[in-house]
Scaffold this motif. Structure first.
Motif, PDB file in Angstrom:
ATOM      1  N   SER B  58       0.745  -1.251   0.102  1.00 50.76           N
ATOM      2  CA  SER B  58       0.023   0.070   0.184  1.00 50.76           C
ATOM      3  C   SER B  58       0.826   1.113   0.115  1.00 50.76           C
ATOM      4  O   SER B  58       0.536   2.166  -0.935  1.00 50.76           O
ATOM      5  CB  SER B  58      -0.850   0.052   1.221  1.00 50.76           C
ATOM      6  N   PHE B  59       1.786   1.237   0.828  1.00 48.30           N
ATOM      7  CA  PHE B  59       2.657   2.506   0.913  1.00 48.30           C
ATOM      8  C   PHE B  59       3.658   2.665  -0.337  1.00 48.30           C
ATOM      9  O   PHE B  59       3.491   4.045  -1.072  1.00 48.30           O
ATOM     10  CB  PHE B  59       3.860   2.311   2.012  1.00 48.30           C
ATOM     11  N   ARG B  61       2.774   1.504  -3.245  1.00 43.56           N
ATOM     12  CA  ARG B  61       2.138   1.900  -4.404  1.00 43.56           C
ATOM     13  C   ARG B  61       1.370   3.317  -4.425  1.00 43.56           C
ATOM     14  O   ARG B  61       0.884   3.703  -5.381  1.00 43.56           O
ATOM     15  CB  ARG B  61       1.166   0.912  -4.795  1.00 43.56           C
ATOM     16  N   GLY B  62       1.314   3.668  -3.098  1.00 45.55           N
ATOM     17  CA  GLY B  62       0.736   4.962  -2.901  1.00 45.55           C
ATOM     18  C   GLY B  62       1.358   6.127  -2.941  1.00 45.55           C
ATOM     19  O   GLY B  62       0.670   7.320  -3.316  1.00 45.55           O
ATOM     20  N   VAL B  63       2.607   6.280  -2.733  1.00 45.78           N
ATOM     21  CA  VAL B  63       3.410   7.489  -2.456  1.00 45.78           C
ATOM     22  C   VAL B  63       4.236   7.413  -3.747  1.00 45.78           C
ATOM     23  O   VAL B  63       4.697   6.546  -4.498  1.00 45.78           O
ATOM     24  CB  VAL B  63       4.378   7.215  -1.278  1.00 45.78           C
ATOM     25  N   TYR B 100       5.027  -3.820  -6.624  1.00 41.71           N
ATOM     26  CA  TYR B 100       4.081  -4.195  -7.906  1.00 41.71           C
ATOM     27  C   TYR B 100       4.468  -5.622  -8.298  1.00 41.71           C
ATOM     28  O   TYR B 100       3.689  -6.471  -8.544  1.00 41.71           O
ATOM     29  CB  TYR B 100       4.576  -3.086  -9.161  1.00 41.71           C
TER      30      TYR B 100
END
Lengths: 220, 215, 259
Positions: B58-59, B61-63, B100
């Motif tokens: 989550s981190f 791919r989110g940042v 990813y």
């Protein structure tokens, strides 16, 4: 970490956030509009046009966003395009997004069951009415997840605009980092902020997806 | 348009493209290792490990990658590690692509029918052999197209490491654009080289896919 | 009203590549007649039906509906007729599909009202009234607010029939309307079609329901490899014809249905 710092830089950060949102929404709107036009052009049975749009999509998707940004901003004046950094940034985001949105729309059009279009045609509906009333709504529902995903990707690309000095959030954060010598803490704050923002958008996307697909899957 | 500018810069840009290529390859190689490890965490029955895997994905791919890059770049000196920007850049690409790649592996893992591992278990295969002989070969075949795609994404994303001073294709073209006063020609040339590399990678990927499918 | 037959097909042929799906079809359907098309799969039944409203183009020959040439400009070889003229013809022809083809983003009422608004140009309120009446006619008055995904196959097909009927067609085409339905839902759809026939609607029905064909059709056409090889009243086609391929087709059908 010194929170007083954030207070002092508050106004700059707020304006940076506003510019980030402006670039994001502006770029997304432009990208959606352009992408839709490209997707429509691809559907025409005129071969050169199909070839042209295909090339456009492949070139945009095959090159880094940063290089596209440089071509527009630094290279723009060579072909008479003189834009300020923010306008260049929005335009670049729009062009970049349009190639991906065009592919999403293309897939969406293909996802509309041909029978539903035939039914409309057999009732005597005109092609444009069929597009507007049948193809578009059915297709939009199918592509909500892909659209959300692309909107998130665009929101993340907005930080790249800081490289050409667009005064968005990343730019303001870096200014703050340089002036306060608290580089790591500042960037960390930026990372966490983005993390939260992206998670929120992703969640909103899932809610929208559930809402719009509920009646079509019988879950309503 | 001045062709001469392009011709003069071309050899240098090509050389910088070589740097871009090998940095990307190293990045994806590191990403494979990290991705495999994070994937094992995510599918682990141990709750904390699975939780860590999910947060990691989550981190990263989110940042935005640029933020990650600067984070790594500033973090290392912050904890007293002094490495050249190049190493920080490759590490950063590896960390990001790891997230990813983890999801690609996870998708591939669920695509292998559960019954196959159960069949091997019932025949008395030890777990390591099940992974090595049954699961991994199939996962590789299933995930290959997505991995090639990830490599292409990484190659494009590597343009961002120009920001921390690594002389790859984008930074090199930036330098030439400034010194020749012909930015359009130089950047278009750089874009063309990126496009060419990506088309070659895509073609190579398609070929490898056919080979694996046939074998 | 003119006195031309409802449908008149003369020497209609069509090929997909080297495959000849329709091979010189001659067929006339009069007003208020019910004609069933039967035959093995791949015999060209559906293609024939789809040529009548030009969802499928034909290569040679003529299809006329109420005397009007369908799809091509009169006396001008194979020049396609303008879209507007084709839509005009299609408005008078209702079509019901095997897979219903309801629009998933509209309620049952919306599905029926939509063409009234967009094609007939009715105001939304009036279209709603007429759509509601049509749903009542197929026995679905209580389902007007449901989306297709929440309706059974039989209900969906009845909505589809209502959608076509609302346009007040002079001819109805049915393309295997019950083939995608669970057996227990077939009856309700056939009943609606039977009522329509009784009211004097001209109908052309591609079907595998021999009982329906035997009891409701005025004529049955048996197709095989793109040709009509038996045509006449049900009694004649189903019992008296000695055409070997027809006998074999009916034999297979009986074996499958008498267990």
């Amino acid at each position: 970490m010194d929170f007083a710092l954030y207070l002092r830089y508050g106004p700059a950060l707020a304006s940076g956030f506003a510019v980030t949102l402006l670039c994001w929404f502006g770029g997304a709107a432009l990208g959606l509009a352009l992408g839709f036009v490209v997707a429509l052009l691809q559907r025409l049975s005129f071969a050169p046009l199909r070839w042209l749009t295909r090339t456009y999509i492949e070139v945009v998707r095959g090159t880094p966003f940063l290089v596209q940004l440089f071509v527009l901003y630094d290279g723009g004046p060579s072909f008479g395009l003189r834009l300020d950094a923010t306008s260049s940034g929005i335009l670049a985001l729009g062009i970049y997004g349009s190639a991906y949105f065009a592919e999403i729309f293309r897939a969406g059009f293909n996802a509309v069951p041909p029978g539903q279009v035939e039914a409309a045609a057999s009732l005597g509906m005109a092609p444009f009415t069929i597009l507007r009333r049948i193809r578009l709504p059915v297709m939009l529902v199918a592509i909500v997840p892909a659209l959300t995903n692309m909107l998130i990707i665009l929101s993340k690309e907005t930080v790249v605009l800081s490289i050409i000095t667009v005064p968005e959030l990343m730019y303001q954060m870096q200014t703050m980092a340089a002036e306060t010598f608290a580089a790591f803490e500042t960037i960390l704050a930026m990372a966490i902020l983005y993390w939260i923002m992206v998670e929120l958008v992703a969640r909103a996307g899932r809610v929208v997806e559930r809402r719009v697909t509920a009646f079509m899957t019988g879950a309503a | 348009m001045k062709l001469q500018v392009t011709l003069d810069a071309f050899p240098y840009l090509l050389e910088a493209a070589g740097t871009t290529l090998w940095i990307s390859l190293l990045g994806i190689a590191l990403g494979q290792v990290i991705g495999a490890a994070v994937c094992l965490c995510r599918v682990s029955p141990l709750r904390p490990l699975a939780r860590f895997g999910a947060v990691y994905v989550s981190f990263f791919r989110g940042v935005p990658l640029l933020v990650q890059l600067l984070l790594v770049y500033y973090f290392l000196p912050y904890v007293g590690i002094d490495v050249p920007p190049l190493v920080a850049a490759i590490g950063s690409l590896g960390l990001a692509s790891g997230a990813y790649v983890c999801e690609i592996f996870r998708g591939a893992l669920t695509a292998v029918p559960k019954g196959q591992a159960e069949a091997a278990q019932s025949l008395g295969f030890p777990p390591a052999a099940i992974w090595r002989r049954i699961l991994l070969p199939q996962m590789l075949r299933i995930s290959l197209p997505a991995l090639v795609n990830e490599l292409i994404l990484l190659l494009k994303a590597s343009s961002l490491i120009s920001v921390v001073g690594v002389t790859e294709l984008t930074r090199s073209s930036h330098t030439f654009a400034a010194s020749t006063y012909h930015p359009l020609e130089i950047y278009l040339t750089a874009a063309f080289i990126y496009l060419l590399m990506n088309l070659c990678l895509a073609a190579a990927g398609a070929m490898a896919e056919r080979r694996l499918a046939a074998g | 009203m003119n006195d031309a037959p409802m449908i008149e097909m003369r020497g209609v042929s069509k090929s997909f590549g080297t495959l000849r799906v329709l091979d010189g079809i001659d067929l006339t359907v009069d007003r208020s007649e019910v004609v069933c098309l039967i035959g093995p799969s791949g015999s060209g039944k559906s293609t024939l039906l789809r040529c009548i409203n030009f969802l499928e183009s034909y290569d040679t020959g003529e299809v006329r509906v109420e005397g009007r040439l369908v799809g091509y400009v009169e006396g001008n070889g194979r020049r396609r007729m303008p879209d507007r003229a084709l839509r005009e013809i299609r408005r008078g022809i209702g079509m019901v599909f095997q897979h219903f083809n309801l629009w998933p983003h509209m309620t049952a009422l919306g599905n029926v009202a939509e063409p009234l608004i967009r094609v007939r140009g009715l105001a939304a309120a009036e279209a709603g009234l007429r759509a509601r009446a049509m749903l009542g006619r197929v026995g679905l008055a209580d389902k007007e607010g449901e989306y297709p995904a929440r309706l059974s196959g039989g209900q969906q097909q009845r909505v589809a029939i209502a959608r076509s009927l609302a346009m007040e067609p002079r001819l109805m085409l049915f393309d295997e309307p019950t083939s995608a339905l669970d057996p227990e839902l077939v009856g309700e759809v056939l009943q609606v079609m039977r009522d329509l026939a009784t009211e004097g609607m001209t109908m052309m029905v591609v079907t595998h329901e021999m009982g329906f064909a035997a009891n409701v059709a005025d004529r049955i056409a048996f197709l095989d490899r793109g040709r009509i090889i038996a045509y006449g009243p049900p009694r004649h086609v189903l019992h008296e014809s000695t055409e070997p391929r027809l006998r074999q087709f009916l034999q297979t059908y009986h074996e499958r249905n008498n267990f």
